[in-house]
Write a protein that holds these residues in place. Sequence first.
Motif, PDB file in Angstrom:
ATOM      1  N   ALA A 204      -6.683  19.738 -22.534  1.00 13.06           N
ATOM      2  CA  ALA A 204      -5.279  19.331 -22.423  1.00 13.06           C
ATOM      3  C   ALA A 204      -5.172  17.867 -22.015  1.00 13.06           C
ATOM      4  O   ALA A 204      -4.306  17.128 -22.486  1.00 13.06           O
ATOM      5  N   ARG A 205      -6.068  17.457 -21.118  1.00 12.96           N
ATOM      6  CA  ARG A 205      -6.049  16.074 -20.620  1.00 12.96           C
ATOM      7  C   ARG A 205      -6.255  15.080 -21.776  1.00 12.96           C
ATOM      8  O   ARG A 205      -5.522  14.117 -21.916  1.00 12.96           O
ATOM      9  N   ILE A 206      -7.272  15.310 -22.598  1.00 13.98           N
ATOM     10  CA  ILE A 206      -7.544  14.388 -23.707  1.00 13.98           C
ATOM     11  C   ILE A 206      -6.403  14.444 -24.720  1.00 13.98           C
ATOM     12  O   ILE A 206      -5.942  13.411 -25.210  1.00 13.98           O
ATOM     13  N   ASN A 207      -5.911  15.634 -24.991  1.00 11.73           N
ATOM     14  CA  ASN A 207      -4.860  15.766 -26.006  1.00 11.73           C
ATOM     15  C   ASN A 207      -3.522  15.191 -25.571  1.00 11.73           C
ATOM     16  O   ASN A 207      -2.647  14.970 -26.406  1.00 11.73           O
ATOM     17  N   GLU A 208      -3.372  14.957 -24.274  1.00  9.84           N
ATOM     18  CA  GLU A 208      -2.159  14.285 -23.806  1.00  9.84           C
ATOM     19  C   GLU A 208      -2.047  12.885 -24.406  1.00  9.84           C
ATOM     20  O   GLU A 208      -0.958  12.357 -24.546  1.00  9.84           O
ATOM     21  N   ARG A 209      -3.198  12.295 -24.687  1.00  8.24           N
ATOM     22  CA  ARG A 209      -3.210  10.967 -25.321  1.00  8.24           C
ATOM     23  C   ARG A 209      -2.947  11.152 -26.805  1.00  8.24           C
ATOM     24  O   ARG A 209      -3.718  11.808 -27.504  1.00  8.24           O
ATOM     25  N   GLU A 210      -1.859  10.550 -27.253  1.00  8.42           N
ATOM     26  CA  GLU A 210      -1.398  10.772 -28.607  1.00  8.42           C
ATOM     27  C   GLU A 210      -2.460  10.456 -29.664  1.00  8.42           C
ATOM     28  O   GLU A 210      -2.598  11.166 -30.657  1.00  8.42           O
ATOM     29  N   ASN A 211      -3.220   9.391 -29.435  1.00 11.77           N
ATOM     30  CA  ASN A 211      -4.166   8.940 -30.467  1.00 11.77           C
ATOM     31  C   ASN A 211      -5.584   9.501 -30.294  1.00 11.77           C
ATOM     32  O   ASN A 211      -6.496   9.084 -30.981  1.00 11.77           O
ATOM     33  N   TYR A 212      -5.769  10.411 -29.336  1.00 11.20           N
ATOM     34  CA  TYR A 212      -7.053  11.088 -29.176  1.00 11.20           C
ATOM     35  C   TYR A 212      -6.836  12.577 -29.448  1.00 11.20           C
ATOM     36  O   TYR A 212      -5.815  13.136 -29.088  1.00 11.20           O
ATOM     37  N   TRP A 213      -7.843  13.192 -30.049  1.00 15.13           N
ATOM     38  CA  TRP A 213      -7.694  14.619 -30.371  1.00 15.13           C
ATOM     39  C   TRP A 213      -8.952  15.365 -29.942  1.00 15.13           C
ATOM     40  O   TRP A 213     -10.051  15.056 -30.406  1.00 15.13           O
ATOM     41  N   CYS A 214      -8.758  16.322 -29.060  1.00 22.49           N
ATOM     42  CA  CYS A 214      -9.860  17.168 -28.601  1.00 22.49           C
ATOM     43  C   CYS A 214      -9.719  18.545 -29.245  1.00 22.49           C
ATOM     44  O   CYS A 214      -8.638  19.126 -29.235  1.00 22.49           O
ATOM     45  N   GLU A 215     -10.800  19.048 -29.810  1.00 21.18           N
ATOM     46  CA  GLU A 215     -10.786  20.378 -30.417  1.00 21.18           C
ATOM     47  C   GLU A 215     -11.877  21.243 -29.789  1.00 21.18           C
ATOM     48  O   GLU A 215     -12.780  20.738 -29.137  1.00 21.18           O
ATOM     49  N   ARG A 216     -11.794  22.542 -30.046  1.00 24.44           N
ATOM     50  CA  ARG A 216     -12.755  23.482 -29.450  1.00 24.44           C
ATOM     51  C   ARG A 216     -13.828  23.915 -30.452  1.00 24.44           C
ATOM     52  O   ARG A 216     -13.538  24.125 -31.627  1.00 24.44           O
ATOM     53  N   VAL A 217     -15.043  24.046 -29.920  1.00 30.39           N
ATOM     54  CA  VAL A 217     -16.158  24.532 -30.740  1.00 30.39           C
ATOM     55  C   VAL A 217     -16.966  25.518 -29.880  1.00 30.39           C
ATOM     56  O   VAL A 217     -17.232  25.235 -28.713  1.00 30.39           O
ATOM     57  N   PHE A 218     -17.322  26.648 -30.474  1.00 32.17           N
ATOM     58  CA  PHE A 218     -18.152  27.617 -29.767  1.00 32.17           C
ATOM     59  C   PHE A 218     -19.347  27.972 -30.636  1.00 32.17           C
ATOM     60  O   PHE A 218     -19.352  27.716 -31.841  1.00 32.17           O
ATOM     61  N   ALA A 219     -20.339  28.574 -30.017  1.00 30.14           N
ATOM     62  CA  ALA A 219     -21.481  29.040 -30.808  1.00 30.14           C
ATOM     63  C   ALA A 219     -21.054  30.293 -31.568  1.00 30.14           C
ATOM     64  O   ALA A 219     -20.372  31.146 -31.012  1.00 30.14           O
ATOM     65  N   PRO A 220     -21.438  30.411 -32.832  1.00 30.58           N
ATOM     66  CA  PRO A 220     -21.150  31.659 -33.541  1.00 30.58           C
ATOM     67  C   PRO A 220     -22.086  32.753 -33.029  1.00 30.58           C
ATOM     68  O   PRO A 220     -23.187  32.455 -32.575  1.00 30.58           O
ATOM     69  N   TRP A 221     -21.630  33.993 -33.063  1.00 23.76           N
ATOM     70  CA  TRP A 221     -22.546  35.104 -32.789  1.00 23.76           C
ATOM     71  C   TRP A 221     -23.514  35.201 -33.975  1.00 23.76           C
ATOM     72  O   TRP A 221     -23.309  34.562 -35.009  1.00 23.76           O
ATOM     73  N   THR A 222     -24.582  35.962 -33.828  1.00 24.48           N
ATOM     74  CA  THR A 222     -25.647  35.962 -34.843  1.00 24.48           C
ATOM     75  C   THR A 222     -25.163  36.361 -36.237  1.00 24.48           C
ATOM     76  O   THR A 222     -25.666  35.847 -37.231  1.00 24.48           O
ATOM     77  N   ASP A 223     -24.160  37.267 -36.310  1.00 21.97           N
ATOM     78  CA  ASP A 223     -23.688  37.689 -37.632  1.00 21.97           C
ATOM     79  C   ASP A 223     -23.031  36.517 -38.358  1.00 21.97           C
ATOM     80  O   ASP A 223     -23.305  36.246 -39.527  1.00 21.97           O
ATOM     81  N   MET A 224     -22.196  35.785 -37.645  1.00 14.63           N
ATOM     82  CA  MET A 224     -21.500  34.652 -38.247  1.00 14.63           C
ATOM     83  C   MET A 224     -22.486  33.510 -38.551  1.00 14.63           C
ATOM     84  O   MET A 224     -22.369  32.822 -39.558  1.00 14.63           O
ATOM     85  N   GLU A 225     -23.461  33.349 -37.664  1.00 15.83           N
ATOM     86  CA  GLU A 225     -24.446  32.292 -37.885  1.00 15.83           C
ATOM     87  C   GLU A 225     -25.186  32.524 -39.200  1.00 15.83           C
ATOM     88  O   GLU A 225     -25.413  31.597 -39.989  1.00 15.83           O
ATOM     89  N   ALA A 226     -25.541  33.788 -39.460  1.00 15.97           N
ATOM     90  CA  ALA A 226     -26.254  34.108 -40.704  1.00 15.97           C
ATOM     91  C   ALA A 226     -25.372  33.801 -41.926  1.00 15.97           C
ATOM     92  O   ALA A 226     -25.851  33.239 -42.920  1.00 15.97           O
ATOM     93  N   VAL A 227     -24.095  34.144 -41.807  1.00 14.80           N
ATOM     94  CA  VAL A 227     -23.173  33.868 -42.912  1.00 14.80           C
ATOM     95  C   VAL A 227     -23.018  32.357 -43.122  1.00 14.80           C
ATOM     96  O   VAL A 227     -23.032  31.856 -44.252  1.00 14.80           O
ATOM     97  N   MET A 228     -22.914  31.618 -42.023  1.00 15.28           N
ATOM     98  CA  MET A 228     -22.752  30.160 -42.128  1.00 15.28           C
ATOM     99  C   MET A 228     -23.966  29.524 -42.815  1.00 15.28           C
ATOM    100  O   MET A 228     -23.833  28.642 -43.649  1.00 15.28           O
TER     101      MET A 228
END
Lengths: 214, 611
Positions: free
Chosen positions: B60-84
Amino acid sequence: MTDHRIVFEKTGRARFISHLDLNRCMVRAIRRSGLPAWYTEGFHPHMYLMFPLALSLGTESLCEVMDIRLTEERSPSEILSRLNAVLPEGLHAVEVRTPQDRTQDIEAAEYRVTLTGEALLPLWEQFLAQPEILAEKRTKKGVQTIDLRPLIEAEEAQAEGDHLILALRLPAGNAGNINVSMVTDAFSEFAETPIYVEKLLRTKIFCGNGRLFS
Amino acid sequence: MLKEKIGSVLLEVQRPSRYCGGEVGQVVKDKAKVDVRFAFCFPDIYDVGMSHLGMKILYARINERENYWCERVFAPWTDMEAVMRREGIPLYALESLDPVKEFDFIGFTLQYEMSYTTILHMLSLAQVPVLQRERGEAIAPLVVAGGPCCCDPEPLADFFDLFILGEGEDVDLELMDLYHTMRDAGATRSAFLRKAAEIPGIYVPSLYDVAYHADGTVQSITPKDGAPAVITKRVMPDLDKAYYPDHVVVPYLEIVHDRVSVEVLRGCIRGCRFCQAGFIYRPFREKSPEVVCRQGKALCDNTGYDELSLSSLSTSDHSGIEEILDGLLAYSEQGHVHLSLPSLRVDNFSESVLKKISAVRKSGLTFAPEAGTQRLRDVINKNVTEEEIMRTCSIAFAAGYTQVKLYFMLGLPTETDEDVLGIAALAQKVVDLFYATPGRAKGRPQVTISTATFVPKPFTPFAFEPQVEKAEILRRQQLLKKAVDPKYIKTSLHVSDVSLVEAVLARGDRRLGAVLYEVWKNGGWLESWEEQFRAERWYDAFAKAGLDPAFYANRIRPYEETEPWAHLNYMVSRSFLIRENRKAHAGETTPSCRQQCAGCGANQCLGGSCF
């Protein structure tokens, strides 16, 4: 206290919200909306919320239904605007009614199916021309083999380029529900050619004798 | 295009809403109007990472800055990792569904050691070179990390461009500002890193040479290119003024901690000698009750959550806890919000606090006496007496509670068989107390003992201590198991090689980078999940690197030794930690900071005393 039946769309990314998660998602949305929801009394009070017909994961819909109960009068237009202000991407309320039919009145639903593959229309016709279409259905009692053929009411089949667009009516509700992907899976197996399911969309819910659920 | 591809495969995997984004509260911006993009990566699956408070604050802190964009990334579980892998889908961020490799910053949070190999795997899934030296001179993407394990990030030195020490609210933006300016001026990666090292709290590992003695201990840590000799962690001195979000992303699926949290204080006044969090988050700072109440209400109203957690290392140590509860109670009853206080302490758990939290919902009680005898509790400075434990349980039983969970550690410094048997005796006393309590609920009490193996951590008075070896831990567990009456007391005695690996990595040096790399190469990732962990993979990697895990885990480290983290300053002084270690061996306790300042040194950043 007043009961309201909310008709909503569940499309796009929202098709990945499971039925269980949808319930939690709607509870939170109603809490955010500020609508005066009624809570059950008792040891663990929870918001009264009822979904007459579940939608399976991956299927989109234009006609999902949710019943809510409010402790104070609110106009349908206020309910709609408050909900739509807080619903996530892909969920959109389109109508608020007073419930007429009961959950157990639901008998069928209509789907629009978009498939991609080579020369699918003749294959689809052959598929339907079979005397029986056996498929496995997983129920609480275990795996059951059923004949899908008499359960599929094919209203329309149209080829558009390498797409095949189908309108299907299938049994729905407590008395017996057929997941639309059972039909596409059986068709894929029959066709022996790669078929890609572009989109599964529920378009209508019916009571007996073809009357729209309302 | 990637968006369609992702959509087309999600029905193949369990819980697809982990991978599709689109939740309420997510921040979506127009890429064309954004100057710097930050991929906030949590090296575990969505369900775990989405529960993490620090990520919510910084997102939220980074996204408060209009010209900066913070997004979320997580590790996929093994099933999704295989598909990726099958579909060639690179690791992507949930808001834009854009590949992580296109971001300016790829930032990981280091919460626990067993996530390290997952970081390597996520970089590889992102198609970003895993090793820092292979990333070349292009300034982006920069691979950075923050979080508690940055207090000894040395095992990860080969993989990161820089580490952010301490609290990130301000320094993250300072770093992004510098990047923004330098990138637009055409700077190289190494030029940026040299400049970034001048920002307080930023540690650039490639700017330090580490030399070792023949016995494997660190000989020297030498800064180059003008990098500072010591890097000091960042602190937000005033929590009332520190940024706190009034909205968070609301997940569809049920995550591990499925509630909104308002942080009521940082740091800890207790000084339990085994507890790293209790030292590295110092100094102790409280948020004022009215700010806590305002933030808590805003979070519930904006997210629709019906559970609010008052979170901190020890929430009942807040001097205004009753005021906070009074301020939230009417709101919580009227708004059907359940208050939860996850970190209550045995000794100041008053009847009125208990009444206030049980007003909405009744659940089990959890206590962490950590050790079975008063002698050992004094050694670890867990200043809790048996009398206090009994008094609290008595209040709880009289109020209708039947479930009590007791958490202990095995392998604490100076532990004897008598201490181990003391655990069983304490649990039995709790059972006896239940039956002796007038007005108790019907039925049997449910008392559970859980034990974990002690892992010595940097920046604690026990950083000098050896970890007890697995065979001996097993013997002590058996001793304990035989001593409890299974009719009334359930035991959850967990042992695994994970504790050893944690002990190695927690106080590790840069040579362990080769071990991490080898374990990952051999398929090790998501190893915080028991089913993904293979002890042999680690032992093979240690052997291949010519390193002995016992050197890191099971050795007494003399006070004179240069620790691998000697150039990092977490504000608690080394002399204080040595003093506390000596007191531990003498069985002497240290009073809480509120009673008497122990002189740890953390108040330097407040410009005066903490209270």
